[in-house]
Write a protein that holds these residues in place. Structure first.
Motif, PDB file in Angstrom:
ATOM      1  N   GLU A  79      26.719 -13.382  14.650  1.00  0.00           N
ATOM      2  CA  GLU A  79      28.190 -13.008  14.376  1.00  0.00           C
ATOM      3  C   GLU A  79      28.303 -11.633  14.734  1.00  0.00           C
ATOM      4  O   GLU A  79      27.150 -10.949  14.634  1.00  0.00           O
ATOM      5  CB  GLU A  79      28.922 -13.488  13.141  1.00  0.00           C
ATOM      6  CG  GLU A  79      28.362 -13.155  11.935  1.00  0.00           C
ATOM      7  CD  GLU A  79      28.965 -12.249  11.160  1.00  0.00           C
ATOM      8  OE1 GLU A  79      30.100 -12.458  11.135  1.00  0.00           O
ATOM      9  OE2 GLU A  79      28.505 -11.441  10.390  1.00  0.00           O
ATOM     10  N   GLU A 111      21.743 -23.756  16.816  1.00  0.00           N
ATOM     11  CA  GLU A 111      22.616 -24.737  16.434  1.00  0.00           C
ATOM     12  C   GLU A 111      21.863 -26.038  17.327  1.00  0.00           C
ATOM     13  O   GLU A 111      21.627 -25.786  18.425  1.00  0.00           O
ATOM     14  CB  GLU A 111      24.081 -24.840  16.554  1.00  0.00           C
ATOM     15  CG  GLU A 111      24.362 -23.660  15.415  1.00  0.00           C
ATOM     16  CD  GLU A 111      25.868 -23.727  15.283  1.00  0.00           C
ATOM     17  OE1 GLU A 111      26.386 -24.614  14.275  1.00  0.00           O
ATOM     18  OE2 GLU A 111      26.721 -22.937  15.817  1.00  0.00           O
ATOM     19  N   TYR A 258      33.600 -13.757   2.273  1.00  0.00           N
ATOM     20  CA  TYR A 258      34.924 -13.888   2.246  1.00  0.00           C
ATOM     21  C   TYR A 258      35.493 -14.044   0.617  1.00  0.00           C
ATOM     22  O   TYR A 258      34.598 -14.437  -0.155  1.00  0.00           O
ATOM     23  CB  TYR A 258      35.419 -15.180   2.962  1.00  0.00           C
ATOM     24  CG  TYR A 258      35.181 -14.974   4.347  1.00  0.00           C
ATOM     25  CD1 TYR A 258      36.018 -14.186   5.394  1.00  0.00           C
ATOM     26  CD2 TYR A 258      34.285 -15.918   4.926  1.00  0.00           C
ATOM     27  CE1 TYR A 258      35.802 -14.161   6.497  1.00  0.00           C
ATOM     28  CE2 TYR A 258      34.272 -15.888   6.268  1.00  0.00           C
ATOM     29  CZ  TYR A 258      34.821 -14.996   7.158  1.00  0.00           C
ATOM     30  OH  TYR A 258      34.659 -15.215   8.485  1.00  0.00           O
TER      31      TYR A 258
HETATM   32  P1  HAM Z   1      32.754 -18.182  12.614  1.00  0.00           P
HETATM   33  O1  HAM Z   1      33.591 -19.086  12.154  1.00  0.00           O
HETATM   34  O2  HAM Z   1      31.468 -18.302  12.229  1.00  0.00           O
HETATM   35  O3  HAM Z   1      33.100 -16.816  12.094  1.00  0.00           O
HETATM   36  O4  HAM Z   1      32.867 -18.021  14.133  1.00  0.00           O
HETATM   37  C1  HAM Z   1      34.194 -17.829  14.692  1.00  0.00           C
HETATM   38  C2  HAM Z   1      34.350 -18.690  15.936  1.00  0.00           C
HETATM   39  O5  HAM Z   1      33.324 -18.701  16.739  1.00  0.00           O
HETATM   40  C3  HAM Z   1      34.433 -20.054  15.644  1.00  0.00           C
HETATM   41  O6  HAM Z   1      35.587 -20.578  15.188  1.00  0.00           O
HETATM   42  C4  HAM Z   1      34.150 -20.797  16.903  1.00  0.00           C
HETATM   43  O7  HAM Z   1      35.214 -20.830  17.720  1.00  0.00           O
HETATM   44  C5  HAM Z   1      33.338 -19.945  17.715  1.00  0.00           C
HETATM   45  N1  HAM Z   1      31.768 -20.340  17.466  1.00  0.00           N
HETATM   46  C6  HAM Z   1      30.861 -20.555  16.335  1.00  0.00           C
HETATM   47  N2  HAM Z   1      29.766 -20.959  16.331  1.00  0.00           N
HETATM   48  C7  HAM Z   1      29.698 -21.303  17.961  1.00  0.00           C
HETATM   49  C8  HAM Z   1      28.896 -22.003  18.757  1.00  0.00           C
HETATM   50  N3  HAM Z   1      27.569 -22.355  18.400  1.00  0.00           N
HETATM   51  N4  HAM Z   1      29.285 -22.137  19.864  1.00  0.00           N
HETATM   52  C9  HAM Z   1      30.385 -21.848  20.484  1.00  0.00           C
HETATM   53  N5  HAM Z   1      31.345 -21.249  19.567  1.00  0.00           N
HETATM   54  C10 HAM Z   1      31.115 -20.861  18.288  1.00  0.00           C
HETATM   55  C11 HAM Z   1      32.454 -15.604  12.247  1.00  0.00           C
HETATM   56  O8  HAM Z   1      31.783 -15.593  13.117  1.00  0.00           O
HETATM   57  C12 HAM Z   1      33.090 -14.230  11.619  1.00  0.00           C
HETATM   58  N6  HAM Z   1      32.200 -13.295  11.988  1.00  0.00           N
HETATM   59  C13 HAM Z   1      34.613 -14.457  11.923  1.00  0.00           C
HETATM   60  C14 HAM Z   1      35.261 -13.121  11.126  1.00  0.00           C
HETATM   61  C15 HAM Z   1      35.530 -11.827  11.605  1.00  0.00           C
HETATM   62  N7  HAM Z   1      35.751 -13.106   9.961  1.00  0.00           N
HETATM   63  C16 HAM Z   1      36.061 -11.813   9.729  1.00  0.00           C
HETATM   64  N8  HAM Z   1      35.955 -11.123  10.611  1.00  0.00           N
END
Ligand code: HAM
Length: 412
Positions: A79, A111, A258
């Motif tokens: 991330e 994943e 969070y």
């Molecule tokens: P996260 O919920 O892990 O949050 O990922 C954010 C978005 O990334 C998810 O809602 C989804 O749309 C996309 N996503 C996650 N994993 C996958 C995957 N394996 N394949 C495709 N899309 C994926 C974060 O990453 C936090 N860093 C968000 C954040 C920013 N919080 C605070 N600031």
């Protein structure tokens, strides 16, 4: 034949057009909200992600870790928040006037691949360095909602207040007591979560259908006056700005940094398009000043999947000329392009009929015919491919003609 690695994909064709369009819309919106682009490396020191206080499955089970040739422990970023905060601290960006940052880039999680879930995927995200403030926090929700509205993507916003550290600690204790009573009925993953990440049990798709699950204690009963007031203010603004939302006390998110506000925008196919929330200790924990932050990230593949391209950038004009009028036609083509209409000219020396036939396959709005007569009289003959109306107009009036047409057909 060598094939692409499992969980990855190639981007091309119509999807690549959609992708670029989406990116341009996002960047345009962020400009109006005063955000700066921040790019960080795709790999970081493993320690950045694997911290004592981060027990999430994403960090403990799904990262791509390796040692480089000098034995450094490296992790491909799962991330972008941790990397962004590392860069903000290392480059002292928290001292800048503008503390709004955005990024677009790939992330890696080991994943099980399925629809909308990849091992390499792209996120677009923002991070705002600011202590908790209901307006700053609401503004982050507003930006995400604006992006979705502009792209005409239907979604539901889920929000929760997971409280301050002390409120959450009390809640965790009660939750743990409660689920321990039902330990035998929990799935193997949740049994493990019971000892190291009780909150995440609330997110379990397997256990959530159990009756006992529905009666579990709710974080809302553990929030103090201050946390409740903060949530009320956010909800008041969501109503005022007509952002549809659901208050979901089971929304806990997959990362441990969070506190207070957490949220997700869910697609009509029930997939998280965007996730985010407030983090009050992450910057301090990573060696920076004691200041909070809030942000979100969209999964761009999921956004792409929900986005129907109302192709405003579609082919507007296709110029067909006789071999002899190539220079004149090329001048007309550039004039149209200078006015930002996507246009083409068949440069080949094929005969007029053949050029016409293949140009129609590309479905332009207009065909522009240029023959001897047109060049001599400084005119063009323009045909609307939908109405079949054809007329000859002065070349100098062509841009006005197109502008007038598209003004009257804003959604064309
Ligand atoms: P996260 O919920 O892990 O949050 O990922 C954010 C978005 O990334 C998810 O809602 C989804 O749309 C996309 N996503 C996650 N994993 C996958 C995957 N394996 N394949 C495709 N899309 C994926 C974060 O990453 C936090 N860093 C968000 C954040 C920013 N919080 C605070 N600031």
């Amino acid at each position: 034949m060598i094939k692409r690695p499992k969980g990855t994909y190639d981007l091309f064709g119509e999807d690549s057009k959609k992708w670029q369009y989406m990116e341009s819309v996002i960047k345009k919106i962020l400009k109006t909200y005063d955000f700066n682009y921040l790019r960080t490396p795709t790999f970081e020191e493993t320690n950045l992600f694997k911290r004592d206080d981060e027990k999430s499955e994403m960090v403990t089970k799904q990262t791509y870790d390796f040692e480089d040739k000098s034995g450094r422990k490296i992790t491909l970023r799962p991330e972008n928040t941790a990397g962004a905060i590392r860069a903000i601290i290392e480059n002292k960006l928290y001292l800048e006037k503008n503390k709004n940052f955005y990024y677009i880039g790939s992330n890696f999680r080991y994943e099980r691949p399925q629809k909308g879930r990849f091992r390499e995927f792209f996120q677009f995200g923002i991070e705002v360095i600011n202590d908790r403030d209901y307006l700053v926090d609401f503004n982050v929700l507003l930006i995400a909602s604006k992006i979705l509205k502009t792209l005409k993507i239907k979604s539901t916003l889920l929000i929760n207040n997971i409280g301050s550290e002390s409120e959450r600690a009390k809640y965790n204790k009660e939750l743990s007591k409660y689920f321990t009573k039902y330990q035998e009925k929990l799935c193997p993953d949740c049994k493990e979560r019971l000892s190291n990440n009780t909150l995440r049990i609330l997110d379990c798709k397997v256990c959530s259908s159990n009756q006992f699950f529905k009666k579990a204690p709710k974080i809302s009963d553990f929030l103090g006056k201050d946390s409740k007031e903060y949530l009320n203010k956010i909800e008041r603004l969501l109503k005022e700005y007509k952002i549809n939302y659901k208050y979901d006390t089971n929304l806990v998110r997959g990362l441990d940094y969070y506190s207070d506000l957490v949220f997700e925008f869910i697609s009509s196919e029930n997939q998280a398009l965007c996730g985010g929330g407030r983090y009050n200790n992450l910057i301090k924990d990573l060696g920076g000043p004691d200041v909070g932050g809030i942000g979100f990230a969209f999964g761009l593949e999921r956004l792409l999947n929900s986005f129907t391209f109302n192709d405003n950038d579609k082919l507007r004009c296709f110029i067909i000329s006789d071999t002899l009028q190539k220079d004149y036609s090329y001048r007309v083509l550039n004039k149209i392009r200078d006015s930002n209409f996507y246009s083409k000219l068949d440069y080949s020396d094929r005969n007029f009929g053949k050029k016409l036939k293949s140009s129609l396959k590309e479905e332009p709005d207009f065909l522009i015919f240029i023959k001897d007569e047109e060049e001599k009289n400084k005119t063009v003959t323009i045909k609307n491919t939908k109405t079949q109306k054809q007329e000859t107009i002065k070349e100098k009036d062509l841009i006005d003609y197109l502008n007038k047409f598209y003004k009257g057909n804003e959604n064309a």
